[in-house]
Design a protein around this motif. Structure first.
Motif, short mmCIF file in Angstrom:
data_model
loop_
_atom_site.label_atom_id
_atom_site.label_comp_id
_atom_site.label_asym_id
_atom_site.label_seq_id
_atom_site.Cartn_x
_atom_site.Cartn_y
_atom_site.Cartn_z
N ILE A 57 38.32 50.98 28.03
CA ILE A 57 38.24 50.29 29.52
C ILE A 57 37.07 50.58 30.20
N TYR A 58 36.80 52.09 29.95
CA TYR A 58 35.43 52.31 30.68
C TYR A 58 34.42 51.89 30.09
N ARG A 59 34.39 51.66 28.95
CA ARG A 59 33.20 51.14 28.18
C ARG A 59 32.86 49.67 28.55
N HIS A 60 33.72 48.79 28.69
CA HIS A 60 33.90 47.57 29.38
C HIS A 60 33.74 47.53 30.83
N PHE A 61 34.09 48.15 31.82
CA PHE A 61 34.43 48.56 32.95
C PHE A 61 34.09 49.77 33.51
N PRO A 62 32.80 50.23 33.85
CA PRO A 62 32.61 51.63 34.20
C PRO A 62 33.30 51.77 35.36
N THR A 63 33.45 50.87 36.24
CA THR A 63 34.08 51.28 37.52
C THR A 63 35.27 50.62 37.88
N ARG A 64 36.28 50.84 38.64
CA ARG A 64 37.49 50.07 39.18
C ARG A 64 36.95 48.93 39.66
N ALA A 65 35.99 48.79 40.48
CA ALA A 65 35.39 47.45 41.09
C ALA A 65 34.99 46.66 39.95
N ASP A 66 34.42 47.23 39.16
CA ASP A 66 34.11 46.31 37.86
C ASP A 66 35.26 45.64 37.20
N LEU A 67 36.31 46.24 36.97
CA LEU A 67 37.40 45.90 36.30
C LEU A 67 38.17 44.89 37.44
N PHE A 107 47.87 33.82 41.23
CA PHE A 107 46.46 34.25 41.32
C PHE A 107 46.31 34.90 42.76
N LEU A 108 46.83 34.46 43.63
CA LEU A 108 46.46 34.96 44.89
C LEU A 108 47.16 36.42 45.05
N VAL A 109 48.60 36.68 44.29
CA VAL A 109 48.99 37.82 44.14
C VAL A 109 48.34 38.89 43.44
N THR A 110 47.57 38.39 42.38
CA THR A 110 46.86 39.15 41.71
C THR A 110 45.61 39.73 42.46
N LYS A 111 44.96 38.77 43.16
CA LYS A 111 43.91 38.96 44.09
C LYS A 111 44.10 40.25 45.15
N HIS A 112 45.28 40.40 45.60
CA HIS A 112 45.52 41.16 46.70
C HIS A 112 45.18 42.63 46.21
N GLY A 113 44.18 43.10 47.41
CA GLY A 113 43.65 44.18 47.15
C GLY A 113 42.21 44.41 46.73
N LEU A 114 41.83 43.03 46.61
CA LEU A 114 40.19 43.09 46.05
C LEU A 114 39.47 43.55 47.09
N ALA A 115 39.64 43.07 48.05
CA ALA A 115 38.48 43.21 49.55
C ALA A 115 38.42 44.74 49.60
N GLY A 116 39.59 45.53 49.52
CA GLY A 116 39.39 46.94 49.79
C GLY A 116 38.70 47.60 48.66
N VAL A 117 38.87 47.13 47.52
CA VAL A 117 38.25 47.92 46.39
C VAL A 117 36.63 47.43 46.53
N LEU A 118 36.19 46.48 46.77
CA LEU A 118 34.91 45.88 46.95
C LEU A 118 34.24 46.06 48.41
N HIS A 119 35.08 47.01 49.07
CA HIS A 119 34.78 47.09 50.66
C HIS A 119 33.00 47.55 50.59
N SER A 120 32.83 48.37 49.90
CA SER A 120 31.29 48.72 50.16
C SER A 120 30.32 47.67 49.68
N ASP A 121 30.79 46.77 48.92
CA ASP A 121 29.98 45.73 48.32
C ASP A 121 30.28 44.33 48.83
N SER A 122 29.78 44.02 50.18
CA SER A 122 30.17 42.93 50.79
C SER A 122 29.57 41.72 49.98
N ALA A 123 28.34 42.02 49.64
CA ALA A 123 27.63 40.75 49.03
C ALA A 123 28.48 40.18 47.78
N GLY A 124 28.72 41.63 46.95
CA GLY A 124 29.49 41.22 45.62
C GLY A 124 30.87 40.22 45.99
#
Length: 196
Positions: A57-67, A107-124
């Motif tokens: 997992i870490y090889r494909h997605f180095p950070t939780r935000a990437d995953l 999909f919307l249920v899966t998406k829940h929490g995404l904004a929090g994980v990406l909070h530091s990357d609003s452009a992303g």
């Protein structure tokens, strides 16, 4: 001339296909874990569900935000690709629309929490939101138009309005165990029907 590789090595194309399949399996497992446990679920739980080691997992997605971002994109693609398939296979365009909305809710249920994980990357996050709209609005539009052309629903419904309405109904689902977002979405979809 033999088509076999003289060194006995697997051709690069096969390795790429295997890596692609493995990544899709990993993303599907992560999506399932996110639905049941949220985006902060332990990586080891995702690895166990996917049948891989944590290092994979870490090889494909180095950070939780990437995953999380990859899961989000994967879910968008699955939802987008399902629209035409459902329209071709369903008994009616309205049935296809209803089934697609069920997938959209998943999909919307899966998406829940995404904004929090990406909070530091609003452009992303903005890039993902644009991707979401670019991929899913046309699919929803096609489903709505097919159902309207078949005389099954009103013809004055915009895809953005419907998707926004469904999204708003899904927001309260995690705060109140008595809140049934799927039931409310079903009421919304039923309300699209053309009066007889």
């Amino acid at each position: 001339m033999s088509s076999e590789n003289p060194a006995g090595k697997t051709p690069a194309r096969t390795k790429r296909a295997d890596a692609q399949r493995n990544q899709q399996t990993l993303l599907a497992a992560a999506a399932e874990v996110f639905v049941t446990s949220g985006v902060d679920a332990p990586i080891r739980r995702i690895a166990a569900r996917a049948g891989v080691g944590m290092g994979t997992i870490y090889r494909h997605f180095p950070t939780r935000a990437d995953l999380v971002t990859a899961v989000y994109r994967h879910q968008i693609e699955e939802c987008a690709e399902a629209g035409p398939r459902l329209l071709a296979a369903a008994d009616s365009p309205f049935t296809a629309l209803r089934e697609w909305i069920d997938l959209f809710v998943d999909f919307l249920v899966t998406k829940h929490g995404l904004a929090g994980v990406l909070h530091s990357d609003s452009a992303g996050f903005e890039t993902l939101h644009t991707y979401f709209l670019d991929r899913l609005l046309p699919v929803c539009t096609d489903l709505l138009e097919a159902a309207a052309d078949a005389g099954e629903i009103r013809s004055d419904i915009e895809a953005y309005e419907l998707m926004r309405g469904v999204g708003n109904l899904c927001i309260g689902a995690d705060n109140d165990p008595r809140y049934d977002a799927r039931r409310l979405v079903e009421l919304l979809i039923t309300g699209l029907r053309r009066p007889v």
